[in-house]
Design an enzyme around this catalytic site. Structure first.
Site, PDB file in Angstrom:
ATOM      1  N   LYS A 172      47.325  25.495  46.829  1.00 53.82           N
ATOM      2  CA  LYS A 172      47.575  26.510  45.803  1.00 53.82           C
ATOM      3  C   LYS A 172      46.489  27.598  45.864  1.00 53.82           C
ATOM      4  O   LYS A 172      45.505  27.474  46.597  1.00 53.82           O
ATOM      5  CB  LYS A 172      47.610  25.866  44.422  1.00 53.82           C
ATOM      6  CG  LYS A 172      46.308  25.194  44.011  1.00 53.82           C
ATOM      7  CD  LYS A 172      46.411  24.525  42.657  1.00 53.82           C
ATOM      8  CE  LYS A 172      45.084  23.880  42.283  1.00 53.82           C
ATOM      9  NZ  LYS A 172      45.090  23.319  40.929  1.00 53.82           N
ATOM     10  N   ARG A 232      46.507  18.968  28.853  1.00 56.24           N
ATOM     11  CA  ARG A 232      47.023  20.283  29.225  1.00 56.24           C
ATOM     12  C   ARG A 232      48.547  20.215  29.283  1.00 56.24           C
ATOM     13  O   ARG A 232      49.233  20.891  28.533  1.00 56.24           O
ATOM     14  CB  ARG A 232      46.451  20.729  30.585  1.00 56.24           C
ATOM     15  CG  ARG A 232      44.947  20.967  30.581  1.00 56.24           C
ATOM     16  CD  ARG A 232      44.470  21.640  31.844  1.00 56.24           C
ATOM     17  NE  ARG A 232      44.939  20.975  33.061  1.00 56.24           N
ATOM     18  CZ  ARG A 232      44.529  21.297  34.278  1.00 56.24           C
ATOM     19  NH1 ARG A 232      43.650  22.279  34.451  1.00 56.24           N
ATOM     20  NH2 ARG A 232      44.995  20.659  35.344  1.00 56.24           N
ATOM     21  N   TYR A 253      20.192  47.954  40.097  1.00 53.94           N
ATOM     22  CA  TYR A 253      20.489  48.241  38.700  1.00 53.94           C
ATOM     23  C   TYR A 253      19.610  47.427  37.756  1.00 53.94           C
ATOM     24  O   TYR A 253      19.363  46.232  37.971  1.00 53.94           O
ATOM     25  CB  TYR A 253      21.955  47.920  38.397  1.00 53.94           C
ATOM     26  CG  TYR A 253      22.940  48.899  38.996  1.00 53.94           C
ATOM     27  CD1 TYR A 253      22.924  50.244  38.619  1.00 53.94           C
ATOM     28  CD2 TYR A 253      23.882  48.476  39.916  1.00 53.94           C
ATOM     29  CE1 TYR A 253      23.823  51.142  39.162  1.00 53.94           C
ATOM     30  CE2 TYR A 253      24.794  49.366  40.467  1.00 53.94           C
ATOM     31  CZ  TYR A 253      24.761  50.699  40.085  1.00 53.94           C
ATOM     32  OH  TYR A 253      25.655  51.587  40.619  1.00 53.94           O
ATOM     33  N   MET A 292      28.580  46.369  43.078  1.00 50.48           N
ATOM     34  CA  MET A 292      29.990  46.221  43.420  1.00 50.48           C
ATOM     35  C   MET A 292      30.200  46.076  44.930  1.00 50.48           C
ATOM     36  O   MET A 292      31.038  45.287  45.373  1.00 50.48           O
ATOM     37  CB  MET A 292      30.794  47.412  42.907  1.00 50.48           C
ATOM     38  CG  MET A 292      32.289  47.280  43.171  1.00 50.48           C
ATOM     39  SD  MET A 292      33.247  48.681  42.566  1.00 50.48           S
ATOM     40  CE  MET A 292      33.099  48.448  40.793  1.00 50.48           C
TER      41      MET A 292
END
Length: 357
Positions: A35, A128, A254, A302
């Protein structure tokens, strides 16, 4: 030319990990869980590589199962979330998909036909999906007398804490599941996620469901994949595109979150969170250049991140940097980022090409 940021997929390592899963499954057969686009490795690449050894695949949803069929593979495919609409049952019949039915609404769709071969999900404590153990008698009875000799293949449950050897919950869930399904000894049972393969004495019944272990990452708390005998399948690699000396007192990136205490040779690597590398991997997270371990500096951007080249003084611009793979395990990076290897592997974005080797 495109940048040389790639995810290299070692298909031989994938097959070796599957063989380990099958060996650890004992008398059970191991269906390969592919999956989430083969846990980020490419579902078609993975399924084709395993097709000669695997009797059954497992996916989350019907789109993934159809991708396996489109690749020309004919093994049965288990749909772990079942079907999401009644019309999907026709596709299951046509293509040999085996949905895991987990709620009364899905059983109502079955009653209207057509009927594929299917499994029932037992909620043994994960809470679940699935029917509670005390509901199972009435659920099976409502399917009709022919169900247990025809379309109903067996029962599935899922463990909540199999990765934690100190927890007693897996033993509790196993007892609940075994007692709930004991009335149908001719039907198959499946409980074993990857972690269950590494639990001493854990029964895996008829079918196990190895997932993350196939891709070389660890399903166990406190262990890396290599420590469990697993081989890394994905090597995430990006080029070193710049080097410079950051002077004492200067910062990088940053937020100026890392400040050099002394003159430090630093390099920039062409990968960032836009490629799926975790933004929360901070200073000290390992990477490797020319087989030597280095560390990240400051915040991940990024499209770039910075590494300290002190540990690899011979590194040059253009050298490939291993973000995870054979020198640095994905589990180590995940731990530094406060997450798990599953998230990192499935999170590598589409702009990173998968190169099968």
């Amino acid at each position: 030319m495109p940048r040389s940021t790639v995810a290299r997929v070692d298909l031989d390592a994938l097959r070796q990990n599957y063989r380990l899963a099958q060996a650890r499954a004992g008398g059970a057969r191991a269906m390969a869980v592919v999956k989430a686009d083969g846990y980020g490795h490419g579902i078609v690449n993975v399924a084709r590589a395993l097709a000669g050894e695997v009797e059954k695949f497992a996916v989350a949803c019907i789109e993934e199962a159809l991708a396996i069929r489109s690749a020309g593979l004919g093994q049965p495919v288990v749909l772990l979330q079942g079907v999401h609409a009644p019309d999907d049952l026709r596709d299951c019949v046509q293509h040999g998909f085996e949905p895991v039915m987990h709620c009364h609404g899905q059983l109502d769709w079955l009653a209207a036909g057509p009927n594929p071969r299917f499994w029932l999900k037992v909620n043994s404590g994960m809470n679940r999906l699935g029917f509670r153990p005390e509901e199972l008698d009435s659920v099976v009875a409502a399917l009709g007398p022919s169900a247990t000799t025809g379309p109903l293949l067996g029962f599935v449950t899922h463990f909540a804490c199999a990765d934690d050897l100190t927890s007693g919950m897996t033993d509790h869930q196993t007892r609940l599941f075994e007692n709930a399904t004991a009335a149908w000894p001719a039907l198959m049972r499946s409980v074993g996620n990857s972690a269950a393969h590494f639990r001493p004495g854990q029964p895996l019944y008829d079918w196990s469901r190895p997932g993350i272990m196939l891709y070389g990452a660890s399903p166990m708390i406190g262990k890396t994949g290599p420590e469990l005998g697993l081989q890394p399948v994905m090597t995430l690699e990006a080029p070193l595109i710049s080097t410079r000396v950051v002077r004492a007192g200067e910062s990088v990136g940053y937020g100026a979150s890392w400040v050099a205490q002394e003159d430090t040779r630093m390099g920039m690597v062409a990968i960032g969170y836009g490629d799926g590398y975790p933004r929360h991997a901070g200073t000290g997270t390992p990477a490797a250049i020319r087989g030597k371990r280095v560390r990240l500096l400051g915040r991940v951007s990024m499209d770039m991140l910075a590494v300290d080249l002190t540990g690899a003084p011979e590194a040059l611009e253009g050298d490939p940097v291993e973000l995870w793979g054979t020198t640095v395990s994905v589990d180590e990076v995940a731990s530094c980022a406060g997450t798990i290897g599953y998230e990192l592997l499935t999170g590598v974005t589409a702009r990173v090409p998968r190169v099968c080797e």
